[in-house]
Motif scaffolding. Sequence first.
Motif, short mmCIF file in Angstrom:
data_model
loop_
_atom_site.label_atom_id
_atom_site.label_comp_id
_atom_site.label_asym_id
_atom_site.label_seq_id
_atom_site.Cartn_x
_atom_site.Cartn_y
_atom_site.Cartn_z
N LEU A 252 -46.95 111.56 58.26
CA LEU A 252 -46.67 112.44 57.08
C LEU A 252 -45.25 111.79 56.37
O LEU A 252 -45.21 111.49 55.06
CB LEU A 252 -46.17 113.78 57.42
CG LEU A 252 -45.58 114.59 56.51
CD1 LEU A 252 -46.49 114.76 55.19
CD2 LEU A 252 -45.26 116.06 57.02
N LYS A 253 -44.23 111.39 57.26
CA LYS A 253 -43.07 110.80 56.82
C LYS A 253 -43.12 109.39 56.11
O LYS A 253 -42.63 109.23 54.95
CB LYS A 253 -41.92 110.61 57.90
CG LYS A 253 -41.57 111.84 58.51
CD LYS A 253 -40.47 111.37 59.71
CE LYS A 253 -40.06 112.42 60.47
NZ LYS A 253 -39.23 113.60 59.62
N TYR A 255 -46.04 108.50 54.66
CA TYR A 255 -46.81 108.88 53.36
C TYR A 255 -46.06 109.49 52.42
O TYR A 255 -46.18 109.04 51.14
CB TYR A 255 -47.94 109.88 53.51
CG TYR A 255 -48.80 110.15 52.24
CD1 TYR A 255 -49.69 109.34 51.71
CD2 TYR A 255 -48.62 111.35 51.56
CE1 TYR A 255 -50.54 109.74 50.66
CE2 TYR A 255 -49.39 111.65 50.57
CZ TYR A 255 -50.09 110.92 49.86
OH TYR A 255 -50.82 110.99 48.65
N GLU A 256 -44.84 110.49 52.81
CA GLU A 256 -44.07 110.88 51.66
C GLU A 256 -43.16 109.71 51.05
O GLU A 256 -43.15 109.82 49.78
CB GLU A 256 -43.20 111.96 52.32
CG GLU A 256 -43.96 113.31 52.70
CD GLU A 256 -43.07 113.96 53.79
OE1 GLU A 256 -41.92 113.48 54.27
OE2 GLU A 256 -43.05 115.12 53.64
N GLN A 257 -42.86 108.57 51.65
CA GLN A 257 -42.27 107.40 51.15
C GLN A 257 -43.06 106.81 50.30
O GLN A 257 -42.68 106.13 49.13
CB GLN A 257 -41.80 106.92 51.85
CG GLN A 257 -40.22 107.77 52.87
CD GLN A 257 -39.37 106.98 53.82
OE1 GLN A 257 -39.13 105.75 53.35
NE2 GLN A 257 -38.92 107.41 55.05
N GLN A 259 -46.15 107.25 49.20
CA GLN A 259 -46.94 107.90 48.28
C GLN A 259 -48.25 107.09 48.12
O GLN A 259 -48.71 107.05 47.07
CB GLN A 259 -46.17 108.07 46.85
CG GLN A 259 -45.18 109.04 46.93
CD GLN A 259 -45.60 110.48 47.22
OE1 GLN A 259 -46.49 111.05 46.27
NE2 GLN A 259 -45.18 110.98 48.20
#
Length: 321
Positions: A252-253, A255-257, A259
């Motif tokens: 998740l971390k 992917y959040e960065q 994108q």
Amino acid sequence: GQPVQVKVIDTETKLGQYAPAAQQVISEGANVLIVTCDYDVSSPAALVAEGKNILNIAPCIGDPIYGPSGGLKLGFSMGTGVPGEASIMAEFAASKGWKKAVLVKDTSIKYTQNQCAVVDKRFTELGGTVLATYEYKQGDSIKETVSKISSGPAPDVIFNCAYNPGGGQAAKEIRDGGLDQPIVSGFGMDGDFWVPAIPGLKDYYVITYASKNGDDPNPDVNAYAADYEKKYGNPPDVGGFVTGPTTLEVILKAYEQAQSWDGDKLTAVMQTFKDVPTLAGPTSFTPDLHIQVERPMVVLQVKDGKLAFVEQRTPEKVVWP
């Protein structure tokens, strides 16, 4: 904000099933591949993911070869690598004042081979003496080895570089053979499930990620273990249960960065992680090392048929095999 779909294929630890399983889930649209916690058996699946530019993660592989050094530029382990784990094994033994050791090594996988190699090196650095190293393969009887240990110079400690079920069998034969010295193992012997097979087992220590029985020093670990038991009706099987949530946290971390689900982009982000807080502990990666080696780990001791918390240790020095 996006729903997560999980597709699971049981490969039954059959080497021929790993690559086809990876091909199947990737063809069905998998964005990330999560593989079995051993490089020897999971690498065929990881190589399929690499060929498709897909991030591949093992929750708890301990061999640092899972990553760039093993040809997996998109491969990461959320586990703590053998150099750190086995250094803690040796340092814990030295802290107890144990000076002479015997190593009993399962040679069936790299994890346990390297574990004993690091223990040997670090224990010797700390002033200890390794009297002998005995080898066996998963499932073999070690009764002959026990006889050799009994007839030689008495060790202060026995390092059982093993994983279950063979490691439990070896432990039982060590005790049945009359050897009552403390035994120290790593994550491969995590969990309470094998302990009842050795009635009255004492002085057995395991180095692992966390204590699953509600006595971990991290309250978040205890809360998650309680939630797990509430949902599934039984506590987690091993202290390594924290690496599952950690795998999802890190994905998740990243992917959040990034994108993006592009494997190269996710990898580039993850290689910048430095002491990212996760349930398994601070998590860092570099372009050359896609596994942890300096994380704190816990020491557990068999008490009343369970593995109970003793202490938490961070390696004073990380030694490589």
